[in-house]
Design a protein around this motif. Structure first.
Motif, short mmCIF file in Angstrom:
data_model
loop_
_atom_site.label_atom_id
_atom_site.label_comp_id
_atom_site.label_asym_id
_atom_site.label_seq_id
_atom_site.Cartn_x
_atom_site.Cartn_y
_atom_site.Cartn_z
N UNK A 5 0.85 -1.17 0.00
CA UNK A 5 0.00 0.00 0.00
C UNK A 5 0.90 1.24 0.00
N UNK A 6 0.65 2.18 -0.91
CA UNK A 6 1.50 3.36 -0.96
C UNK A 6 0.97 4.47 -0.05
N UNK A 7 1.81 5.47 0.14
CA UNK A 7 1.48 6.56 1.06
C UNK A 7 0.23 7.32 0.63
N UNK A 8 0.03 7.47 -0.69
CA UNK A 8 -1.17 8.16 -1.17
C UNK A 8 -2.45 7.47 -0.71
N UNK A 9 -2.45 6.15 -0.75
CA UNK A 9 -3.62 5.40 -0.32
C UNK A 9 -3.78 5.44 1.20
N UNK A 10 -2.67 5.29 1.90
CA UNK A 10 -2.69 5.34 3.37
C UNK A 10 -3.17 6.71 3.85
N UNK A 11 -2.84 7.75 3.09
CA UNK A 11 -3.20 9.11 3.52
C UNK A 11 -4.70 9.31 3.64
N UNK A 12 -5.50 8.56 2.87
CA UNK A 12 -6.96 8.69 2.99
C UNK A 12 -7.45 8.33 4.39
N UNK A 13 -6.72 7.48 5.07
CA UNK A 13 -7.08 7.09 6.43
C UNK A 13 -6.24 7.84 7.46
N UNK A 14 -4.94 7.91 7.21
CA UNK A 14 -4.03 8.50 8.20
C UNK A 14 -4.25 10.00 8.39
N UNK A 15 -4.49 10.73 7.32
CA UNK A 15 -4.66 12.19 7.45
C UNK A 15 -5.82 12.55 8.38
N UNK A 16 -7.03 12.03 8.12
CA UNK A 16 -8.12 12.39 9.03
C UNK A 16 -7.95 11.79 10.42
N UNK A 17 -7.33 10.61 10.51
CA UNK A 17 -7.11 10.00 11.83
C UNK A 17 -6.17 10.87 12.67
N UNK A 18 -5.14 11.42 12.05
CA UNK A 18 -4.22 12.30 12.77
C UNK A 18 -4.90 13.59 13.20
N UNK A 19 -5.78 14.12 12.36
CA UNK A 19 -6.54 15.32 12.74
C UNK A 19 -7.42 15.00 13.95
N UNK A 20 -8.08 13.85 13.91
CA UNK A 20 -8.89 13.43 15.05
C UNK A 20 -8.05 13.22 16.30
N UNK A 21 -6.86 12.65 16.14
CA UNK A 21 -5.96 12.44 17.28
C UNK A 21 -5.52 13.78 17.87
N UNK A 22 -5.30 14.77 17.01
CA UNK A 22 -4.99 16.11 17.50
C UNK A 22 -6.14 16.62 18.38
N UNK A 23 -7.37 16.41 17.91
CA UNK A 23 -8.53 16.85 18.68
C UNK A 23 -8.60 16.18 20.03
N UNK A 24 -8.30 14.89 20.08
CA UNK A 24 -8.30 14.16 21.35
C UNK A 24 -7.18 14.70 22.25
N UNK A 25 -5.98 14.87 21.70
CA UNK A 25 -4.86 15.40 22.49
C UNK A 25 -5.19 16.78 23.02
N UNK A 26 -5.87 17.58 22.21
CA UNK A 26 -6.27 18.93 22.62
C UNK A 26 -7.24 18.88 23.80
N UNK A 27 -8.15 17.92 23.78
CA UNK A 27 -9.10 17.78 24.88
C UNK A 27 -8.42 17.30 26.16
N UNK A 28 -7.43 16.42 26.01
CA UNK A 28 -6.78 15.82 27.18
C UNK A 28 -5.83 16.80 27.86
N UNK A 29 -5.03 17.52 27.05
CA UNK A 29 -3.98 18.36 27.64
C UNK A 29 -3.80 19.63 26.82
#
Length: 187
Positions: A1-25
């Motif tokens: 699987x190339x990075x372009x394909x992974x980015x469809x999942x990883x990009x929004x997941x990282x944005x969501x993880x930022x939101x969680x990190x923002x809520x925690x600390x």
């Protein structure tokens, strides 16, 4: 699987993880920096998402939305970059606030980095998903989920994890669809 394909999942997941990190600390330097680094990684990967969406639905309209999205994305990356640097340099919350005020008082910085131009990322992303849905390269509900995620985050920054989840639901099927196509092409 190339990075372009992974980015469809990883990009929004990282944005969501930022939101969680923002809520925690939201207060500690480490929490601020970690969260913003997650956001920066997600935004960089969204650049690949935009390029891949442009490939799924070629044409002038798609090219225009990709350009709009990339311009907005560049402004968003600049904003996060400023946030990271200020967070690392500030001695305390008051110093951080003072530094942000100084930066935002520079003529043009407010609209270009904080208020107007970053919105173009979401306009471009939504436009690309609409074009991809019309071209049947994306499901009809993909633009609806992207719009719902964008509205959620715009309503309240505490909803960024919801936005990330909605973006994953919207974009992940395109990654898997592209993987299946690549697998069938090889076989």
């Amino acid at each position: 699987m190339n990075l372009g394909k992974v980015s469809f999942i990883a990009a929004p997941a990282l944005i969501g993880a930022y939101g969680v990190a923002r809520l925690i600390d939201r207060q500690s330097r480490a929490g601020w920096t970690f969260g913003h680094l997650l956001m920066l990684a997600g935004l960089v990967l969204f650049g690949l998402v935009i390029v891949e969406l442009r490939r799924l639905a070629p044409g002038r309209t798609s090219t225009s939305f990709a350009a709009i999205g990339l311009i907005g994305l560049a402004a968003s990356v600049a904003q996060i970059g400023i946030d990271i640097v200020v967070g690392l340099l500030a001695r305390d919350a008051a110093d951080k606030q003072h530094m942000f005020q100084q930066i935002q008082q520079v003529p043009g910085v407010q609209p270009v980095v904080y208020t107007v131009v970053p919105i173009l990322f979401y306009v471009g992303l939504l436009g690309l998903t609409v074009v991809a849905a019309v071209a049947r390269s994306a499901a009809w509900w993909t633009p609806a989920l992207v719009l719902a995620g964008t509205v959620a985050a715009a309503t309240n920054l505490d909803y960024i994890p919801v936005a990330g989840a909605l973006y994953v639901l919207a974009l992940a099927p395109m990654a898997f669809r592209r993987i299946r196509r690549a697998t069938h092409a090889i076989a």
